[in-house]
Motif scaffolding. Structure first.
Motif, short mmCIF file in Angstrom:
data_model
loop_
_atom_site.label_atom_id
_atom_site.label_comp_id
_atom_site.label_asym_id
_atom_site.label_seq_id
_atom_site.Cartn_x
_atom_site.Cartn_y
_atom_site.Cartn_z
N ASN A 94 46.99 62.41 123.77
CA ASN A 94 47.44 63.80 123.76
C ASN A 94 48.75 63.95 124.53
O ASN A 94 49.69 64.62 124.08
N LEU A 112 41.82 59.65 124.85
CA LEU A 112 42.23 60.87 124.14
C LEU A 112 43.25 61.65 124.95
O LEU A 112 44.22 62.19 124.40
N ALA A 137 40.29 56.18 117.19
CA ALA A 137 39.04 56.31 116.43
C ALA A 137 38.19 57.42 117.03
O ALA A 137 38.44 57.91 118.14
N GLU A 138 37.16 57.80 116.31
CA GLU A 138 36.29 58.89 116.77
C GLU A 138 35.50 58.52 118.02
O GLU A 138 35.06 59.40 118.76
N ASP A 139 35.33 57.23 118.28
CA ASP A 139 34.56 56.81 119.45
C ASP A 139 35.45 56.54 120.66
O ASP A 139 35.03 55.87 121.61
N ALA A 140 36.66 57.09 120.69
CA ALA A 140 37.58 56.89 121.81
C ALA A 140 37.06 57.59 123.06
O ALA A 140 36.38 58.62 122.98
N THR A 141 37.41 57.04 124.21
CA THR A 141 36.98 57.65 125.47
C THR A 141 37.84 58.87 125.77
O THR A 141 38.92 59.06 125.18
#
Length: 101
Positions: A72, A68, A60-64
């Motif tokens: 990756n 991320l 989600a966009e609020d991931a730490t």
């Protein structure tokens, strides 16, 4: 000299394979631990996991930042594996095209 006994190739049901993958994906077993407990080669189990495990959804966009970075890293490994598989397929296609002429 005694003749070598030809071992019969073991076959596994789809349910068994999915249960083995669930041990890793849902219950947190390592591939090696699951392999030992089930009596299946780790390489075979790794292949089943790659084919049968449900892909992880994007974060989600609020991931730490740490999440991320982990995603990756996972995506880079997956990309490397897929690129290697594609190269193997290219070489195999060229080989068989050459053989059929």
């Amino acid at each position: 000299m005694p003749e070598k006994q030809k071992q019969k190739r073991r076959t596994f049901t789809a349910e068994f394979k999915q249960s083995a993958v669930d041990l890793i994906a849902k219950q947190g077993y390592s591939i090696n631990a699951a392999s030992e407990s089930l009596g299946v080669d780790a390489t075979t189990l790794r292949t089943w996991h790659r084919k049968l495990a449900t892909p992880q959804p994007p974060l989600a966009e609020d991931a730490t930042v740490a999440e991320l970075k982990a995603e990756n890293s996972r995506l880079r490994r997956e990309l490397q594996r897929v690129e290697m598989e594609r190269e193997i397929l290219k070489k195999a296609t060229a080989y068989f095209a050459k053989e059929s002429m």
